[in-house]
Design a protein around this motif. Structure first.
Motif, PDB file in Angstrom:
ATOM      1  N   SER A  97       9.592  -1.937  -4.136  1.00  0.00           N
ATOM      2  CA  SER A  97       8.292  -2.073  -3.739  1.00  0.00           C
ATOM      3  C   SER A  97       7.820  -1.802  -2.037  1.00  0.00           C
ATOM      4  CB  SER A  97       7.859  -3.535  -3.953  1.00  0.00           C
ATOM      5  OG  SER A  97       7.731  -3.800  -5.365  1.00  0.00           O
ATOM      6  N   TRP A 152       5.127   0.549   0.713  1.00  0.00           N
ATOM      7  CA  TRP A 152       4.054   1.455   1.127  1.00  0.00           C
ATOM      8  C   TRP A 152       4.264   2.710   0.720  1.00  0.00           C
ATOM      9  CZ3 TRP A 152       5.016  -3.141   3.516  1.00  0.00           C
ATOM     10  CH2 TRP A 152       3.908  -4.068   3.721  1.00  0.00           C
ATOM     11  N   ASP A 173       9.248   0.125   3.240  1.00  0.00           N
ATOM     12  CA  ASP A 173       8.932  -1.232   3.397  1.00  0.00           C
ATOM     13  C   ASP A 173       9.529  -1.714   5.055  1.00  0.00           C
ATOM     14  OD1 ASP A 173      11.797  -1.445   3.138  1.00  0.00           O
ATOM     15  OD2 ASP A 173      11.900  -2.970   1.547  1.00  0.00           O
ATOM     16  N   VAL A 180       0.256   0.331  -1.743  1.00  0.00           N
ATOM     17  CA  VAL A 180       1.174  -0.363  -2.129  1.00  0.00           C
ATOM     18  C   VAL A 180       1.611  -0.285  -3.668  1.00  0.00           C
ATOM     19  CG1 VAL A 180       2.468  -2.511  -1.900  1.00  0.00           C
ATOM     20  CG2 VAL A 180       0.727  -1.879  -0.199  1.00  0.00           C
TER      21      VAL A 180
END
Length: 597
Positions: free
Chosen positions: A24, A26, A43, A70
């Motif tokens: 996870s 941007w 990240d 995101v």
């Protein structure tokens, strides 16, 4: 397992090949190669390249997704082909083949880009600081700040300093910069002040019987901003020690700074401690400032006696000397290869700085003897040239620049010119940190504006003379146990051994026009505390912001501050200062008057 990720974006490597992973972060940037879409996911920890083919069902959605959205992706780790590997990136040997993804938060069109480190207008950067902080350099600067503070805290605890927190709401002090005032709701018409520094509180901690104190303290001063000073607020390593002399403070602080700059200084050379000690007067004489950059090899020389003599016929300088002016020489080695434009440009620069110019003489050999060249050389006899060469320790192929003015202005401008010339000639070694102490500050100075004796530094400092002889000496000749720590031309800290004797404080304040009653009224808490048994004590307060600025190799303090104000003391992100409603003002018993243009 964490819902959002199995790994951070800097963790995957060749050993991860074949694994199914979840990341996870941007969407840092996209590269569309037609049949393949590459996405860099970022990240806090790093970047991982992800890839999806154009026949995959998610391709079209990802293709249209805006940067800085995101996302969470699931995929498998594969090894990159040899020609596509990026060995500068921790994850540069692998990539993640995207199987599916989820948009966690979609970004609007950006007011400024995150990818790339191009310059952007300051007002945009401050208004959208949360985006600015995503940029690699800014992110690293703020991370460095955190690491520096953690390192300092651990070292202070290791040195047996106790960490305390002093009040934020306190009383206004008549000394120092302008206070920020906070109106009291419960005490109508009265105000608290935000502390300019924990000065009085940290002294009271020593009077309370604690031996060593520190805190990473916020300080508030209503001052104008500049490149190396934030408007409004800053943080400092505030420290104080009981039963300490000046040397004891230095012995504690020097190893801390040496270790700190060794650890975070990116391999730059640091001068070993004990750091040089330069008196305030010597620093003004040699460098024109009490914040000398010792990487600069140029030293100023007072040549007033040569210009005063009959061997120099420069009338304009003689007139200034007759009015108690001085002439400071700035000797510069090996300028023979410099064209006339170099000297003319420096002269024009001096005029732009408000000076009348920057006179100079260059030296060369002619028929076996060294002669002076340049606009003012004709006013010097052969003997004056010889004396100048000897006093300035220069030779053929060198030059001397001159500043003539009253003592204060001559030193100040010669110091500025010294630094300017060194920068123009690339004389400053940017791969060094050069520390020194400036010591023996004068306790008082003459305030020309108010036509009276005033404090030159910290009024609570101990004079370098015993109380019995204090009144027998000219106040302008009295030195104090005050000291500054300077590095590369920046004052990193001020400090002092404190005046812990009540009667002596009254005497010191009396020299600047304070009666005993005025001192008791304005510093009631301090006087009360000192009256019940105070140990000799002293300390200092290095500025965190400036330390990090030097370590990050920045020239503006806003580059190492999380949410700074602009030069006009405005917070463009939170729109502060702002107006408040009438109800709040009424509660505080305050009425505002609108200015009529």
């Amino acid at each position: 397992m964490n819902k959002y990720r199995t790994h951070n974006c800097n963790e995957l490597n060749e050993k991860s090949v074949g694994k199914n992973v979840r990341l996870s972060g941007w969407l840092h940037r996209k590269r569309d190669h037609g049949n393949l879409l590459f996405l860099d996911i970022r990240d806090h920890f790093g970047i991982t390249q992800c890839v999806i083919e154009n026949d995959e069902k998610n391709f079209k959605v990802l293709e249209k997704l805006k940067p800085e959205s995101v996302i969470m992706i699931n995929g498998s780790v594969v090894k990159r082909s040899a020609e596509t590997q990026n060995k500068e990136l921790k994850t540069g040997l692998i990539e993640v083949r995207i199987k599916n993804f989820e948009i966690l938060s979609e970004a609007k069109d950006l007011p400024m880009p995150v990818f790339g480190e191009q310059e952007y207008p300051e007002d945009i950067r401050l208004k959208f600081r949360f985006i600015d902080l995503r940029r690699k350099e800014m992110h690293e600067n703020i991370k460095l700040r955190s690491e520096v503070i953690s390192f300092i805290r651990s070292k202070m605890i290791e040195k047996n300093f106790l960490e305390f927190q002093t009040p934020i709401l306190t009383a206004s002090s008549p000394e120092g910069a302008r206070d920020f005032l906070v109106p009291s709701r419960t005490h109508k018409g009265k105000f608290y002040a935000l502390p300019q520094a924990p000065q009085q509180f940290k002294q009271m901690i020593m009077i309370s019987g604690f031996d060593k104190y520190f805190q990473i303290a916020p300080c508030f001063r209503d001052e104008d901003g500049r490149a190396d000073r934030s408007p409004g607020e800053h943080y400092q390593l505030d420290l104080e020690m009981s039963f300490a002399e000046q040397d004891d403070i230095f012995k504690e602080v020097e190893p801390l700074f040496y270790e700190l700059f060794s650890k975070f200084g990116k391999g730059k050379k640091i001068n070993k401690h004990p750091f040089p000690r330069i008196t305030y007067n010597e620093s003004l004489e040699k460098y024109g400032t009490d914040k000398p950059d010792l990487r600069n090899p140029i030293e100023l020389i007072n040549v007033t006696d040569i210009f005063k003599s009959d061997e120099v016929k420069l009338k304009i300088f003689k007139e200034i000397i007759n009015k108690k002016g001085i002439v400071k020489a700035i000797p510069v080695k090996a300028t023979h290869s410099k064209p006339r434009s170099f000297f003319d440009n420096l002269n024009n620069w001096a005029i732009s700085e408000g000076a009348s110019g920057l006179a100079y003489i260059t030296f060369e050999k002619n028929n076996g003897k060294i002669v002076g060249k340049g606009p003012i050389s004709k006013f010097f006899s052969e003997e004056a040239i010889k004396k100048l060469l000897k006093k300035c320790k220069i030779n053929e192929n060198d030059s001397v620049f001159f500043v003539c003015n009253n003592i204060s202005d001559a030193n100040k401008f010669a110091g500025i010119a010294r630094q300017k010339i060194a920068l123009e000639l690339n004389l400053i070694n940017n791969s060094e940190f050069n520390f020194c102490w400036i010591v023996d500050y004068p306790m008082f100075h003459y305030n020309d504006k108010e036509k009276k004796i005033d404090f030159s530094h910290n009024p609570f400092s101990m004079p370098q003379i015993d109380m019995q002889n204090f009144d027998k000496k000219d106040p302008l000749d009295i030195l104090a146990y005050q000291y500054d720590l300077v590095c590369n031309g920046y004052e990193l800290s001020s400090g002092a051994i404190r005046n812990h004797i009540t009667e002596y404080l009254f005497k010191v304040f009396g020299k600047v026009g304070y009666s005993k009653e005025m001192v008791e009224k304005n510093f009631s808490g301090m006087i009360k505390a000192l009256s019940y048994g105070a140990p000799p004590h002293g300390g200092m307060a290095p500025g965190i912001d400036r330390i990090v600025m030097l370590l990050a190799d920045q020239i503006n303090i806003r580059e190492v501050t999380l949410f700074p104000m602009n030069q006009n003391a405005q917070d463009l992100l939170m729109n502060a200062p702002s107006e408040v409603d009438e109800k709040q003002l009424k509660e505080l018993n305050i009425k505002t008057i609108k200015k009529i243009n």
